[in-house]
Design a protein around this motif. Sequence first.
Motif, PDB file in Angstrom:
ATOM      1  N   UNK A   1       0.949  -1.249  -0.118  1.00 55.53           N
ATOM      2  CA  UNK A   1      -0.122   0.400  -0.149  1.00 55.53           C
ATOM      3  C   UNK A   1       0.470   1.427  -0.331  1.00 55.53           C
ATOM      4  N   UNK A   2       2.320   1.285   1.072  1.00 57.18           N
ATOM      5  CA  UNK A   2       2.825   2.487   1.195  1.00 57.18           C
ATOM      6  C   UNK A   2       3.282   2.911   0.005  1.00 57.18           C
ATOM      7  N   UNK A   3       4.310   1.662  -1.070  1.00 59.03           N
ATOM      8  CA  UNK A   3       5.303   1.705  -1.577  1.00 59.03           C
ATOM      9  C   UNK A   3       5.209   0.862  -2.725  1.00 59.03           C
ATOM     10  N   UNK A   4       4.813   0.199  -3.239  1.00 61.95           N
ATOM     11  CA  UNK A   4       4.960  -0.300  -3.948  1.00 61.95           C
ATOM     12  C   UNK A   4       3.750  -0.933  -5.038  1.00 61.95           C
TER      13      UNK A   4
ATOM     14  N   UNK B   1       9.990  -5.885   0.712  1.00 59.35           N
ATOM     15  CA  UNK B   1       9.507  -5.641   1.503  1.00 59.35           C
ATOM     16  C   UNK B   1      10.989  -4.946   2.048  1.00 59.35           C
ATOM     17  N   UNK B   2      11.823  -6.188   2.218  1.00 60.44           N
ATOM     18  CA  UNK B   2      13.597  -5.527   2.560  1.00 60.44           C
ATOM     19  C   UNK B   2      13.635  -4.289   2.607  1.00 60.44           C
ATOM     20  N   UNK B   3      13.561  -4.449   0.866  1.00 59.94           N
ATOM     21  CA  UNK B   3      14.186  -3.625   0.526  1.00 59.94           C
ATOM     22  C   UNK B   3      13.966  -2.162   0.509  1.00 59.94           C
ATOM     23  N   UNK B   4      12.432  -2.291   0.320  1.00 56.28           N
ATOM     24  CA  UNK B   4      11.440  -1.266   1.257  1.00 56.28           C
ATOM     25  C   UNK B   4      11.806  -0.398   2.464  1.00 56.28           C
ATOM     26  N   UNK B   5      12.068  -0.928   3.437  1.00 58.61           N
ATOM     27  CA  UNK B   5      12.316  -0.347   5.043  1.00 58.61           C
ATOM     28  C   UNK B   5      13.701  -0.589   4.954  1.00 58.61           C
ATOM     29  N   UNK B   6      14.937  -0.862   4.161  1.00 55.27           N
ATOM     30  CA  UNK B   6      15.814  -0.683   4.222  1.00 55.27           C
ATOM     31  C   UNK B   6      15.934   0.538   3.625  1.00 55.27           C
ATOM     32  N   UNK B   7      15.224   0.798   2.699  1.00 53.46           N
ATOM     33  CA  UNK B   7      16.197   2.256   2.266  1.00 53.46           C
ATOM     34  C   UNK B   7      14.836   3.548   2.528  1.00 53.46           C
ATOM     35  N   UNK B   8      13.750   3.406   3.133  1.00 58.34           N
ATOM     36  CA  UNK B   8      13.378   4.280   4.239  1.00 58.34           C
ATOM     37  C   UNK B   8      13.939   4.500   5.106  1.00 58.34           C
TER      38      UNK B   8
ATOM     39  N   UNK C   1       6.392   7.106   7.501  1.00 65.01           N
ATOM     40  CA  UNK C   1       5.019   6.590   7.122  1.00 65.01           C
ATOM     41  C   UNK C   1       5.076   5.295   6.731  1.00 65.01           C
ATOM     42  N   UNK C   2       6.478   4.401   7.241  1.00 65.01           N
ATOM     43  CA  UNK C   2       6.078   2.509   7.869  1.00 65.01           C
ATOM     44  C   UNK C   2       5.120   2.424   9.134  1.00 65.01           C
TER      45      UNK C   2
ATOM     46  N   UNK D   1      -2.097   8.292   5.847  1.00 67.47           N
ATOM     47  CA  UNK D   1      -2.509   7.571   4.702  1.00 67.47           C
ATOM     48  C   UNK D   1      -2.841   7.551   3.531  1.00 67.47           C
ATOM     49  N   UNK D   2      -3.416   6.455   3.100  1.00 64.08           N
ATOM     50  CA  UNK D   2      -2.796   6.134   1.548  1.00 64.08           C
ATOM     51  C   UNK D   2      -4.043   6.973   0.349  1.00 64.08           C
ATOM     52  N   UNK D   3      -2.874   7.373  -0.025  1.00 64.58           N
ATOM     53  CA  UNK D   3      -3.450   8.382  -1.708  1.00 64.58           C
ATOM     54  C   UNK D   3      -4.121   7.386  -2.635  1.00 64.58           C
ATOM     55  N   UNK D   4      -3.213   6.268  -2.825  1.00 63.22           N
ATOM     56  CA  UNK D   4      -3.815   5.575  -3.782  1.00 63.22           C
ATOM     57  C   UNK D   4      -2.390   4.096  -3.305  1.00 63.22           C
ATOM     58  N   UNK D   5      -2.955   2.892  -4.470  1.00 62.90           N
ATOM     59  CA  UNK D   5      -2.381   2.252  -3.519  1.00 62.90           C
ATOM     60  C   UNK D   5      -0.594   2.421  -4.455  1.00 62.90           C
ATOM     61  N   UNK D   6      -0.037   1.893  -3.257  1.00 65.95           N
ATOM     62  CA  UNK D   6       1.221   2.676  -3.977  1.00 65.95           C
ATOM     63  C   UNK D   6       2.046   3.478  -3.186  1.00 65.95           C
ATOM     64  N   UNK D   7       0.946   4.250  -2.899  1.00 63.48           N
ATOM     65  CA  UNK D   7       1.680   5.826  -2.357  1.00 63.48           C
ATOM     66  C   UNK D   7       0.819   5.859  -1.077  1.00 63.48           C
TER      67      UNK D   7
END
Length: 327
Positions: free
Chosen positions: A170-173, A197-204, A217-218, A306-312
């Motif tokens: 929902x939040x990133x991809x 998932x690991x890549x997303x959290x590591x980057x954030x 955002x997490x 809050x979600x703006x759209x799926x992926x953001x």
Amino acid sequence: MQGLGEAVKKVLGGDTLVVVTDENVKPLYLDKCVKELEDSGFKVCSYVVAPGEESKSGETYLKLMNFLAEIPITRADGLVALGGGVVGDLTGFVAATYLRGIKVIQVPTTVLALVDSSIGGKTAINLPAGKNLAGAFHQPALIWRDLSMLESLPPEIFLEGMAEVIKYGVLADEELWELLSDVSNVKANLPEIMECCVSIKTQIVAEDEFDNGKRQLLNFGHTIGHAIERASNFAIGHGFAVAKGMAEVADISARQGWCSKECAAEIRSLLEEYGFDLSIDYKMEELYKIMLSDKKRKAGVIDLVVPERIGKCVLKRISTEELREIL
């Protein structure tokens, strides 16, 4: 677990380790973990706690601290957190504060720990007033990921971890969301899903280690989710509470015009397809009072994810009074 000992030798200067685990993980992996470390030349002790949030308490924290002092563990030695999120949080906080900081190696055994709680250095214990109110940032010296350990998970524990996985979609991809939407093949796609998932959290975390901006955002679904956990006296597990929180904040966002009704419906639909119970058996007034003690609150405002759209997702800063009205 083969290779863990040699990996630890590369990051640890001392020769003594304490493996912390819980009563559920102990019969599955403790002996294997200890043997692997001993075969690499370490002196190894173990400390076993009860499973569940009750072990993230001041009492357990002090008992473990005293156990380390009696060995005694030195600043060159380290801890190994073998388990899920509770073990990782507790062990990490002890490592952050014993002798003003020793090294911790995270060995996650659950989906939730592997994709989320073992990454980023957030460590904490709970207080009677709320979840994770006493804690510290303390990055692990090593995270040892072995997907084969997920095969021993009971179905409900696997499902609980999938709430955090869905959160990342929902939040990133959007591509991760598409993978997760293929529910019947999720286990076949698990290596790719976990890596994403690991890549997303590591980057954030790399962009915002100390949780002052983007890292917040997490917390999608967590403001309401943590309140549900606390209201249930932790009878509702973290992932299940976060699933309820994500669905609820998505519905709120649709009502407030922060996202489309279709977006909110899509989030709720996928959670239901996985089998999450999204009902909330607590009055919102009760949850609101708990949210006022949430560590994310700043004076009279709170940042709601809050979600703006799926992926953001985005942060919406609202006053506590606005939060009450929205709920």
